[in-house]
Design a protein around this motif. Structure first.
Motif, short mmCIF file in Angstrom:
data_model
loop_
_atom_site.label_atom_id
_atom_site.label_comp_id
_atom_site.label_asym_id
_atom_site.label_seq_id
_atom_site.Cartn_x
_atom_site.Cartn_y
_atom_site.Cartn_z
N VAL A 162 0.86 -1.18 0.00
CA VAL A 162 0.00 0.00 0.00
C VAL A 162 0.90 1.23 0.00
O VAL A 162 1.82 1.34 0.81
N GLY A 163 0.66 2.16 -0.93
CA GLY A 163 1.48 3.35 -1.02
C GLY A 163 0.81 4.46 -1.77
O GLY A 163 -0.43 4.47 -1.90
N SER A 164 1.61 5.41 -2.30
CA SER A 164 1.11 6.56 -3.06
C SER A 164 0.00 7.28 -2.30
O SER A 164 -1.06 7.60 -2.84
N ALA A 165 0.26 7.53 -1.02
CA ALA A 165 -0.77 8.13 -0.16
C ALA A 165 -1.00 9.60 -0.51
O ALA A 165 -0.06 10.36 -0.75
N THR A 166 -2.25 10.00 -0.54
CA THR A 166 -2.65 11.40 -0.54
C THR A 166 -3.57 11.61 0.66
O THR A 166 -3.79 10.69 1.45
N GLY A 167 -4.13 12.79 0.78
CA GLY A 167 -5.04 13.04 1.88
C GLY A 167 -6.35 12.29 1.76
O GLY A 167 -7.09 12.18 2.73
N SER A 168 -6.64 11.75 0.55
CA SER A 168 -7.93 11.08 0.37
C SER A 168 -7.83 9.77 -0.38
O SER A 168 -8.85 9.19 -0.74
N SER A 169 -6.62 9.26 -0.64
CA SER A 169 -6.51 8.03 -1.42
C SER A 169 -5.27 7.24 -1.05
O SER A 169 -4.28 7.78 -0.55
N LEU A 170 -5.34 5.92 -1.30
CA LEU A 170 -4.22 5.00 -1.16
C LEU A 170 -4.25 4.05 -2.34
O LEU A 170 -5.34 3.68 -2.81
N THR A 171 -3.09 3.64 -2.82
CA THR A 171 -3.01 2.71 -3.94
C THR A 171 -2.44 1.39 -3.46
O THR A 171 -1.37 1.34 -2.85
N VAL A 172 -3.17 0.31 -3.77
CA VAL A 172 -2.77 -1.05 -3.42
C VAL A 172 -2.21 -1.71 -4.67
O VAL A 172 -2.82 -1.62 -5.75
N GLY B 287 -11.74 8.77 -1.73
CA GLY B 287 -12.75 9.22 -0.78
C GLY B 287 -12.42 8.89 0.66
O GLY B 287 -13.33 8.80 1.50
N LEU B 288 -11.14 8.73 0.99
CA LEU B 288 -10.73 8.35 2.34
C LEU B 288 -10.54 9.58 3.22
O LEU B 288 -10.41 10.70 2.73
N GLN B 289 -10.49 9.35 4.52
CA GLN B 289 -10.26 10.42 5.47
C GLN B 289 -8.76 10.67 5.60
O GLN B 289 -7.95 9.74 5.59
N THR C 145 -2.30 10.83 4.04
CA THR C 145 -1.59 11.99 4.54
C THR C 145 -2.57 12.96 5.20
O THR C 145 -3.78 12.88 5.00
N THR C 146 -2.04 13.87 5.97
CA THR C 146 -2.87 14.92 6.54
C THR C 146 -3.03 16.03 5.51
O THR C 146 -2.26 16.15 4.57
N GLY C 147 -4.05 16.84 5.67
CA GLY C 147 -4.21 17.99 4.79
C GLY C 147 -5.32 17.87 3.79
O GLY C 147 -5.36 18.58 2.81
N GLY C 148 -6.26 16.93 4.01
CA GLY C 148 -7.46 16.89 3.18
C GLY C 148 -7.25 16.15 1.89
O GLY C 148 -6.33 15.37 1.72
N GLY C 149 -8.14 16.42 0.93
CA GLY C 149 -8.21 15.62 -0.27
C GLY C 149 -7.44 16.14 -1.45
O GLY C 149 -7.76 15.80 -2.56
N GLN C 150 -6.45 16.97 -1.24
CA GLN C 150 -5.69 17.49 -2.37
C GLN C 150 -4.62 16.49 -2.80
O GLN C 150 -4.26 15.57 -2.07
N GLN C 151 -4.10 16.69 -3.98
CA GLN C 151 -2.98 15.89 -4.45
C GLN C 151 -1.76 16.17 -3.57
O GLN C 151 -1.61 17.26 -3.02
N PRO C 152 -0.86 15.19 -3.43
CA PRO C 152 0.32 15.41 -2.60
C PRO C 152 1.19 16.51 -3.17
O PRO C 152 1.30 16.69 -4.37
N SER C 153 1.83 17.25 -2.26
CA SER C 153 2.72 18.30 -2.71
C SER C 153 4.09 17.72 -3.02
O SER C 153 4.38 16.57 -2.72
N GLY C 154 4.96 18.51 -3.57
CA GLY C 154 6.33 18.08 -3.80
C GLY C 154 6.60 17.59 -5.20
O GLY C 154 7.71 17.17 -5.49
N GLY C 155 5.61 17.59 -6.08
CA GLY C 155 5.85 17.18 -7.45
C GLY C 155 6.60 18.25 -8.23
O GLY C 155 6.72 19.39 -7.80
#
Length: 522
Positions: free
Chosen positions: A145-155, A191-193, A223-233
């Motif tokens: 499980v990885g690629s975490a954002t504030g609202s998603s995880l990829t398995v 749609g995750l918390q 991640t924390t910070g809501g449903g936005q895409q992860p920063s740092g790209g």
């Protein structure tokens, strides 16, 4: 980077997956069906004929029906005759003779999603007997499980195997709930918390409805910070031709232009060995001092494999293992967080190398879970070409978590406004990706779209000027695109009139385009 002017055919050839011989009734031949790749309106199908008998087969014939609305398009490694919706494939001169235990495969592109029924091999049942399949697939392995954002995880997981040779799909249960179903080997839960841990288990299902045991549960945290895409790209990372002479200095160009990030081009193949434009071995850390300086200044680099010239490694390496080893050597040598694969020309239309690359990239991402992978592909204002779509689909189905699909908005060989065309290409690509990734939100799909125009005069003589660049930056700011880039940084620095590999051939000041693009921060 420059793309060919004509559209390539839908498929020049297609991948053959040589499947492990399926379990069969004792002493009988069999033919096992598999979908080697799928998309919204069709799939790539194959049959593997296995001689389970004790004597050699001198020839084979596989026949089946397709339901209304599905037809066979291009095919390979067999001779086809058709009567209505009934198809008969017979061996070619080179693959008809099968010793005991040997196998041969043929395949086709299906226009439509219907699968074969009533299969017969040499007039008998394709299953090699009349028994009912009651054997489940193997359980999925290597689940992460990885690629975490504030609202998603990829398995992601490694593919299961089945005695029929065909795993129909996978079921993913989150926290013990009702499973979701996919056909590939990755799944993005949305749609995750934010800041919350979730547990996932995966099981496989075959065409007969048998299901495997669930994999061991694995967990991930958003991640924390809501449903936005992860920063740092790398929101803006123009290409820089590291093969130019004298060798460009990224730190000097960053200081003068205001940009922090670059995409270094290109690593190609010398036989099955990664090389900087067939000249320097990346294992020796060529230009790493420049990369270290860029990182020390708060930026980062993306290294791009492929390009319009030379041979991309997936075409040169004959196995997934060898290809993975080369990709991994580069990622390790430069401690990369970003890798780009610029797939153009014949490479985008070669299904064997496309599939090999996809499998190697999935393994690479498993070894480096934080590695962000982008595909750079030819585009028209109407969107990705059919070959480009196939490259993306293949990566998706192999389990690659794509960060960006970057389109080369250039060289259309049309009388169109190149600024408008770049925006239209981005919009069209968004629609295509939305279809390929229906589980993602609009914001997540826009964050997958990258756009790379060619500065100034294009190879076809048309012009992409400063006003066009400002138009694209404004559009990107409104949609929050995943990345903007351009071809190419030294041409922007030189601001000259002359050969296109050196100059933009329009009035401009040095680094004028870089300063326009630097306004985009994601």
């Amino acid at each position: 980077m420059r793309r060919p002017s004509a559209l390539l055919t839908l498929f020049a050839a297609l991948l053959l997956l040589v499947l492990a011989p399926p379990a069969t009734a004792a002493g009988t031949p069999s033919a096992a069906f598999a979908k080697t790749s799928t998309w919204e309106a069709g799939y790539q199908g194959s049959y593997t004929v296995t001689n389970g008998g004790s004597t050699s087969l001198s020839s084979w014939s596989v026949e089946f029906d397709l339901p209304s609305g599905s037809t066979v398009g291009s095919y390979w490694d067999a001779l086809l005759t058709q009567s209505g919706n009934h198809y008969t494939f017979k061996n070619r001169e080179y693959n008809g003779s099968l010793a005991p235990g040997a196998s041969a495969s043929f395949g086709w592109v299906s226009n439509g999603t219907g699968t074969p029924t009533g299969c017969k091999l040499n007039g008998g049942p394709c299953t090699g007997g009349s028994g009912t399949d009651t054997t489940p697939p193997s359980a999925p392995s290597a689940v992460t499980v990885g690629s975490a954002t504030g609202s998603s995880l990829t398995v992601r997981w490694s593919a299961s195997t089945d005695d029929s040779g065909f795993v129909a799909g996978y079921e993913i249960s989150r926290d013990g709930g009702t499973p979701a179903t996919v056909t590939g080997t990755s799944y993005t839960a949305t749609g995750l918390q934010s800041g919350t841990s979730y547990s996932f288990r995966v099981r496989a299902r075959d065409a007969a409805g048998n299901v495997s045991a669930y994999s061991t549960a694995v967990s991930g945290t958003t991640t924390t910070g809501g449903g936005q895409q992860p920063s740092g790209g790398l929101s803006t990372a123009p290409y820089i031709d590291m093969g130019a002479w004298p060798t460009p200095s990224m730190p000097d160009m960053a200081s003068a232009s205001g940009l922090k990030n670059y995409t270094m081009a290109f690593i190609t193949a010398s036989a099955c060995k990664a090389m900087w434009f067939n000249a320097y071995d990346p294992r020796d850390g060529w230009a790493k001092d420049q990369i270290d300086a860029i990182r020390a200044g708060g930026g980062d680099v993306k290294i791009s494999f492929g390009g319009a010239s030379g041979i991309e490694l997936a075409q040169a390496c004959g196995s997934v293992d060898a290809l993975y080893a080369e990709y991994n050597a580069v990622v390790t040598a430069y401690d990369l967080k970003y890798a780009d694969f610029d797939i153009e020309g014949a490479a985008s239309a070669d299904p064997t190398s496309v599939a090999r690359r996809s499998q190697a990239l999935a393994r690479l991402q498993q070894a480096h879970p934080d590695l962000k992978i982008s595909l750079t592909l030819p585009v028209l204002p109407e969107g990705l070409t059919s070959d480009g779509l196939n490259v993306v689909t293949s990566a998706r189905d192999a389990g690659v978590d794509l960060d960006v699909v970057n389109v080369m908005a250039m060289d259309y060989y049309r009388s169109v406004d190149y600024g408008d065309a770049a925006v239209q290409a981005a919009q069209s690509t968004f629609a295509q990706l939305k279809s390929l990734y229906p589980g993602k939100t609009d914001a997540q799909v826009w964050a997958m779209v990258g756009v790379t125009p060619m500065l100034g005069q294009n190879d076809d003589g048309h012009i992409y000027d400063q006003a066009d660049a400002r138009q694209l930056v404004s559009f990107a700011q409104g949609k929050h695109l995943g990345e903007l880039a351009f071809w190419e940084a030294t041409r922007d620095r030189n601001a000259c009139t002359g050969a296109l590999y050196q100059c933009t051939n329009i009035p401009q000041s040095p680094y004028e385009f870089a300063k326009i693009f630097a306004a985009y921060t994601g």
